[in-house]
Design an enzyme around this catalytic site. Structure first.
Site, mmCIF file in Angstrom:
data_model
loop_
_atom_site.group_PDB
_atom_site.id
_atom_site.type_symbol
_atom_site.label_atom_id
_atom_site.label_comp_id
_atom_site.label_asym_id
_atom_site.label_seq_id
_atom_site.Cartn_x
_atom_site.Cartn_y
_atom_site.Cartn_z
ATOM 1 N N HIS A 159 39.384 40.576 43.872
ATOM 2 C CA HIS A 159 39.919 40.636 45.223
ATOM 3 C C HIS A 159 39.018 41.517 46.095
ATOM 4 O O HIS A 159 39.391 42.614 46.528
ATOM 5 C CB HIS A 159 41.349 41.164 45.194
ATOM 6 N N GLU A 186 40.076 40.141 36.125
ATOM 7 C CA GLU A 186 40.159 41.020 37.290
ATOM 8 C C GLU A 186 41.623 41.140 37.669
ATOM 9 O O GLU A 186 42.465 40.397 37.167
ATOM 10 C CB GLU A 186 39.349 40.443 38.467
ATOM 11 N N SER A 208 42.375 34.318 42.093
ATOM 12 C CA SER A 208 43.673 34.972 42.106
ATOM 13 C C SER A 208 44.689 34.087 41.385
ATOM 14 O O SER A 208 44.488 33.741 40.223
ATOM 15 C CB SER A 208 44.102 35.302 43.542
#
Length: 347
Positions: free
Chosen positions: A317, A246, A142
């Protein structure tokens, strides 16, 4: 049967021959990159929060218990429980925690407890000389993407885009991480087969935008964070790289906007292949008749590149995900939907 010495000589010769086929920029980056040491049971590892905070001591206790369950010994950073607005302490303090972990000879690797936002804010405060001199795995995903990319550009050693310390660490995640970091293995990553009550499974499927195989160094992470580093000194060279990206909670048009930015900046035109992982919650609220789906947006940007590209790999995630060694040589098969690590990520 080849003896072990002959086998290793053959592998080394094959790796050297392949390296010569890569772009000169990739060859230079790979030759300059060093590998952090592998993990061993009983090693001390640092816990840092370079971005968002965790305000419940019970949650931090669970994180330490998770690290012990890995056979490792957790060492909390000095400011781990701090809070400064939505950040886990001031920029200077969060950077000091990371600097201290890389300066500490007893700490063998560094785990980010969580992501959020804030890693990019500490980049100017990091002691790059000390970090470069002490290669250690940095683990997280992230917002930790900002650190992965900055380390690739400034530190020159492998980091791991994988679960944060506070992630769920199911069997799928743990076994992949352990193989990569403890065993120095070179795994082949493929999505697990879904146990669905359907004639045709849907979970774990991939979409191929351009078939074929490609090799290069793995670079990427969260798409939003990557785009936020464009134009800075903390972005590595993507020439000949395998770009993996992502995201989470981004509408289709925002994914479109960010991919357009990467194209206009010349990044997409440099890469040898692209893997788009999971985009959790990436859809506009309510009906969007006439709008593009996420897959259509990706196809518009990735298919014309003419390099192997696919969507749906298990990173992002999600509860279980691959551990991808940033900067390490890998091969993707966009038709089969696989990522093969071609060299050990650790020494």
């Amino acid at each position: 049967m080849l003896n072990r010495r002959h086998m290793f000589q053959s592998l080394a010769a094959a790796s050297a021959a392949f390296a010569l086929t890569l772009p000169l920029g990739v060859q230079a980056a790979l030759s300059a990159r060093r590998k952090p040491p592998r993990l061993h049971p009983g090693d001390t590892v640092g816990l840092v929060e370079p971005a968002g905070f965790t305000d419940d001591s019970f949650d931090l206790a669970l994180v330490e218990e998770t690290i012990r369950a890995m056979g490792l010994v957790p060492k909390a950073a000095a400011h781990l429980a701090d809070r400064h607005g939505y950040l886990a302490g001031t920029d200077a303090d969060r950077a000091a925690d990371l600097n201290a972990m890389y300066a500490d000879p007893d700490v063998k690797a560094v785990f980010a407890v969580r992501g959020g936002w804030g890693c990019a804010r500490i980049l100017p405060y990091l002691d790059w000389k000390t970090i470069r001199a002490n290669p250690k795995l940095l683990i997280g995903f992230s917002d930790i993407t900002a650190l992965h990319l900055a380390f690739a550009a400034r530190a020159g050693f492998t980091t791991i885009h994988g679960p944060n310390a506070a992630s769920s660490w199911g069997k799928f995640s743990w076994e992949g991480f352990r193989a990569l970091t403890f065993d120095a293995a070179t795994p082949l990553y493929s999505n697990p087969v879904g146990m669905e009550d359907r004639l045709v499974p849907r979970i774990g499927r991939v979409r191929t935008f351009h078939p074929g195989k490609a090799r290069g160094k793995l670079l990427g992470g969260n798409l939003s964070v990557l785009c936020a580093l464009m134009g800075t000194a903390y972005l590595p060279d993507f020439d000949g790289a395998i770009l993996f990206i992502e995201d989470v909670s981004e509408a289709e048009y925002r994914i479109d906007r960010m991919l357009t930015q990467l194209a206009l900046a010349g990044v997409l035109g440099k890469v040898a292949g692209v893997v788009f992982g999971q985009c959790t919650g990436c859809s506009s609220p309510g009906p969007s008749y006439g709008g593009f789906t996420l897959s259509q947006v990706l196809e518009q940007h990735l298919a014309p590149l003419g390099v192997p590209a696919y969507q749906g790999a298990m990173f992002g995630h999600v509860a279980n995900q691959f551990s991808l060694p940033v900067g390490t040589l890998a091969e993707i098969d966009a038709t089969a939907g696989t990522i093969r690590i071609l060299e050990a990520a650790v020494s």
